[in-house]
Design a protein around this motif. Structure first.
Motif, short mmCIF file in Angstrom:
data_model
loop_
_atom_site.label_atom_id
_atom_site.label_comp_id
_atom_site.label_asym_id
_atom_site.label_seq_id
_atom_site.Cartn_x
_atom_site.Cartn_y
_atom_site.Cartn_z
N ILE A 1 14.17 11.20 6.36
CA ILE A 1 13.22 10.54 7.29
C ILE A 1 12.61 9.30 6.64
CG2 ILE A 1 11.02 10.80 8.48
CD1 ILE A 1 11.74 13.75 8.92
N VAL A 2 12.18 9.44 5.40
CA VAL A 2 11.53 8.32 4.71
C VAL A 2 12.51 7.19 4.45
CG1 VAL A 2 10.39 7.62 2.57
CG2 VAL A 2 9.74 9.77 3.69
N GLU A 3 13.67 7.50 3.94
CA GLU A 3 14.63 6.47 3.59
C GLU A 3 15.20 5.76 4.81
OE1 GLU A 3 17.54 8.36 1.20
OE2 GLU A 3 16.26 8.48 -0.59
N ILE B 1 6.56 8.07 10.83
CA ILE B 1 7.01 9.18 10.00
C ILE B 1 6.41 10.50 10.48
CG2 ILE B 1 6.82 10.17 7.68
CD1 ILE B 1 7.26 7.42 6.54
N THR B 2 5.15 10.47 10.85
CA THR B 2 4.52 11.70 11.34
C THR B 2 5.24 12.22 12.59
OG1 THR B 2 2.37 10.97 10.48
CG2 THR B 2 2.35 12.71 12.14
N ARG B 3 5.55 11.30 13.49
CA ARG B 3 6.26 11.71 14.72
C ARG B 3 7.66 12.24 14.41
NH1 ARG B 3 9.68 9.33 18.52
NH2 ARG B 3 9.24 9.89 20.71
N GLU B 4 8.40 11.54 13.50
CA GLU B 4 9.77 11.92 13.18
C GLU B 4 9.83 13.28 12.46
OE1 GLU B 4 13.86 11.56 13.31
OE2 GLU B 4 12.28 10.38 14.33
N ASP C 1 11.54 20.50 14.21
CA ASP C 1 11.86 21.34 15.38
C ASP C 1 13.38 21.51 15.51
OD1 ASP C 1 9.21 21.62 15.92
OD2 ASP C 1 9.14 20.09 17.51
N ARG C 2 14.14 20.41 15.28
CA ARG C 2 15.60 20.49 15.41
C ARG C 2 16.21 21.33 14.29
NH1 ARG C 2 15.27 14.86 16.74
NH2 ARG C 2 16.08 14.33 14.64
N GLU C 3 15.66 21.22 13.10
CA GLU C 3 16.22 21.93 11.95
C GLU C 3 15.69 23.35 11.83
OE1 GLU C 3 18.53 20.80 10.07
OE2 GLU C 3 18.58 18.73 10.79
N GLY C 4 14.81 23.77 12.72
CA GLY C 4 14.27 25.12 12.69
C GLY C 4 13.27 25.35 11.58
N ARG D 1 0.84 -1.20 0.00
CA ARG D 1 0.00 0.00 0.00
C ARG D 1 0.87 1.25 0.00
NH1 ARG D 1 -4.41 0.42 4.45
NH2 ARG D 1 -4.87 2.25 3.14
N ARG D 2 0.31 2.33 -0.49
CA ARG D 2 1.00 3.62 -0.46
C ARG D 2 0.39 4.47 0.64
NH1 ARG D 2 0.27 7.54 -5.45
NH2 ARG D 2 -1.59 8.08 -4.25
N ILE D 3 1.27 5.12 1.40
CA ILE D 3 0.81 6.01 2.46
C ILE D 3 0.80 7.43 1.91
CG2 ILE D 3 1.19 6.85 4.79
CD1 ILE D 3 2.74 4.30 5.37
N ASP D 4 -0.31 8.11 1.94
CA ASP D 4 -0.43 9.48 1.46
C ASP D 4 -0.43 10.43 2.65
OD1 ASP D 4 -0.57 8.44 -1.04
OD2 ASP D 4 -2.74 8.66 -1.26
N MET D 5 0.65 11.26 2.74
CA MET D 5 0.77 12.23 3.83
C MET D 5 1.09 13.60 3.27
SD MET D 5 2.85 10.01 6.68
CE MET D 5 4.12 9.53 5.53
N ILE D 6 0.66 14.65 3.96
CA ILE D 6 0.92 16.04 3.57
C ILE D 6 1.50 16.77 4.77
CG2 ILE D 6 -0.10 18.20 2.78
CD1 ILE D 6 -2.25 16.61 1.37
N PHE D 7 2.65 17.45 4.55
CA PHE D 7 3.30 18.25 5.60
C PHE D 7 3.50 19.68 5.08
CE2 PHE D 7 4.83 13.90 6.27
CZ PHE D 7 4.32 13.68 7.55
#
Length: 551
Positions: A470-472, A515-518, A524-527, A446-452
């Motif tokens: 993050i994904v890799e 992935i959502t949590r990461e 936050d760390r990268e500003g 399945r493919r996960i569809d997310m938007i950030f």
């Protein structure tokens, strides 16, 4: 029958006329004697007139004779009740009545025997007439027997009891009760047998049986009436009639006060117990054998059902057929049920049950039930379509009938779905087949569809690089197909990236949540900001300022 009545009354009137009682000059206290003599003379005159009368006039004379005879007996009753009456004269009058009744009974008994022979020899078209004559003769005998009993009661009140005659009359009544009860029992059995034959008869045989049925029914009705009248007379004479009252109750079903009699109740219970004992004695061995055969067949087919289920299970489980679990369960379940249903039918046929009307009844009932249960049949048809086209299987995560959950079980009527909150929901198949079916877990990947979204001031390239890392870095994300990370939309308050990694179906939610949590932690760390909707409100105070300056 008219000649019979006329002759009997004529004999009676002649008996009274020949008595010629010598009465004294009429006085007020012996007016009844004068009336008795007058009635004797009138009856004698009417009887002579009847011998020379024909046609409709004969019916008039006959009616007059009957009425005069009743009037004579009424007058005789009044005189017997009079303590000052001439007993000797009355005894002679009653003796004449006794002689007349005895002669009438003999004549009627001979006529009954002759009428019975005529009925046996008569053709079907003449049987009703012959039966009517026989019935009238029997009715008249009972009338004469009642008069005989009344005559002996009169003699007893006149001081001339007739114990031997009463004893003979009781014996005669008991004999007639036995004969009539036997005739009624035989007639009822013949009528029942005829009714059973009519059910299967056709053509000329049916017409003959219908005529026979009418005759049998009238014969039974006549015997019932005669037995009822004889029972009433026997009760007056003190004869035990419990057994005959039981027979009348079984024949007519009429509930009377006689049923409250302990003897009658005991007779009914005894008869039923005796009939049941006889039936049980005759049929118990055969019943035990049939029950044994029935149990043996059921047990054999139950074993056969298990064998067939195992064979079908192996057959439908082969990889070549590629059957879904739902289809496999359907065939396995139906094979066992069909085998067991056949076993039940065979077992019922072995115990003597006729299956033809039962199967016919099932067919008719099926049509009626089909109209009454249209929704259920719709569910059944939908269940068949689901089994044929297999849009989902047991264990699949589906969205069907507005319900989301795992398929737990399915029948031809409904589907059981277990939700994520562990609720069991039973959905009619028609609701599922008639709606959109979404099988979430049918495919293995399945493919996960997310938007950030990020702010407009954030670095686009840096964000792409962070999302790619993050994904890799997630071990459950598949390398093929490759994940998609692209700038997708310039929104009103954010710049939106789409992130679409491919994962195994079982890992979908784990990867989605990880992935959502990461993303939140790395941003936050990268500003990198994660904007949220904002709205600026500007208050214009120009008009109020002008007014204040003017004031």
């Amino acid at each position: 029958m008219r000649l019979l009545v006329l002759m009997l009354i004529f004999v009676s009137t002649l008996s009274f006329a020949n008595t010629k009682p010598q009465l004294e000059t009429p006085q007020p206290e012996n007016v009844e004697y004068q009336q008795l003599q007058k009635l004797n003379l009138e009856l004698t005159t009417l009887a002579k007139e009847a011998t020379s009368t024909t046609g409709s006039s004969l019916d008039v004379v006959r009616l007059q004779l009957l009425n005069k005879n009743k009037e004579l007996r009424k007058t005789l009753t009044d005189l017997i009740d009079d303590k000052q009456a001439d007993k000797k004269l009355l005894v002679k009058q009653v003796e004449q009545q006794i002689k007349f009744a005895a002669d009438a009974e003999k004549f009627l008994q001979t006529k009954v025997e002759r009428d019975q022979k005529d009925l046996d020899k008569a053709k079907d078209t003449d049987k009703l007439v012959a039966l009517k004559a026989l019935t009238e003769s029997r009715d008249f005998i009972i009338l004469v027997l009642n008069e005989e009993w009344e005559n002996y009661q009169w003699m007893d009140r006149l001081g001339k009891p007739q114990p031997n005659s009463i004893k003979a009359l009781k014996k005669n009544i008991e004999h007639r009760l036995d004969f009539m009860s036997a005739s009624l029992t035989f007639g009822s059995q013949a009528l029942e047998l005829n009714d059973n034959q009519i059910k299967t008869a056709t053509g000329d045989e049916l017409k003959t049986l219908q005529v026979t049925q009418i005759l049998s029914q009238r014969q039974v009705d006549s015997d019932t009436k005669n037995l009822t009248d004889l029972v009433k007379l026997a009760d007056n004479m003190g004869i035990d009639t419990a057994e005959y009252k039981r027979l009348l109750f079984e024949q007519t079903g009429n509930v009377t006060d006689d049923l409250l009699n302990s003897k009658v109740m005991w007779s009914i219970v005894t008869a039923w117990t005796s009939d049941f004992s006889s039936w049980l004695f005759e049929n118990l061995p055969q019943m035990i054998f049939k029950v044994f055969i029935f149990i043996f067949i059921i047990f054999a087919f139950k074993t056969l059902k298990n064998i067939v289920r195992k064979m079908v299970t192996r057959a439908v489980s082969t990889k070549n057929l590629k059957m879904s679990m739902l289809m496999q369960e359907f065939f396995i379940s139906m094979s066992g049920k069909i085998v067991f249903a056949i076993g039940i039918l065979i077992a019922l046929s072995q115990v003597g049950l006729n299956l033809t009307p039962i199967l016919t009844g099932f067919g008719v009932a099926g049509i009626i039930v089909g109209f009454a249960l249209q929704d259920t049949l719709s569910n059944f048809a939908s269940g068949m379509m689901l089994l044929i086209y297999r849009p989902f299987d047991v264990g699949d995560l589906v969205e069907a009938g507005s319900i989301t959950g795992k398929v737990s079980h399915m029948s031809l009527v409904n589907t059981t779905i277990k939700t994520f909150s562990n609720e069991i929901i039973i959905v009619p198949n028609s609701k599922i087949w008639g709606d959109i079916i979404k099988n979430v877990t049918h495919e293995k990947v399945r493919r996960i569809d997310m938007i950030f979204g990020i702010g407009y001031s954030d670095d686009i390239e840096k964000t792409e690089r962070v999302l790619q890392e993050i994904v890799e870095s997630h071990p459950s994300v598949l390398r093929s197909p490759e994940p998609t990370i692209k700038l997708h939309t310039l929104n009103s308050s954010s710049v939106d990236f789409i992130v679409r990694p491919w994962v195994k179906t079982d890992d979908y939610w784990d990867v989605y949540w990880d992935i959502t949590r990461e993303v939140k932690m790395r941003f936050d760390r990268e500003g990198i900001s994660i904007p949220f909707p904002q709205q600026d409100v500007h208050l214009h105070m120009v008009e109020k300022a002008i007014e204040s300056k003017t004031a």
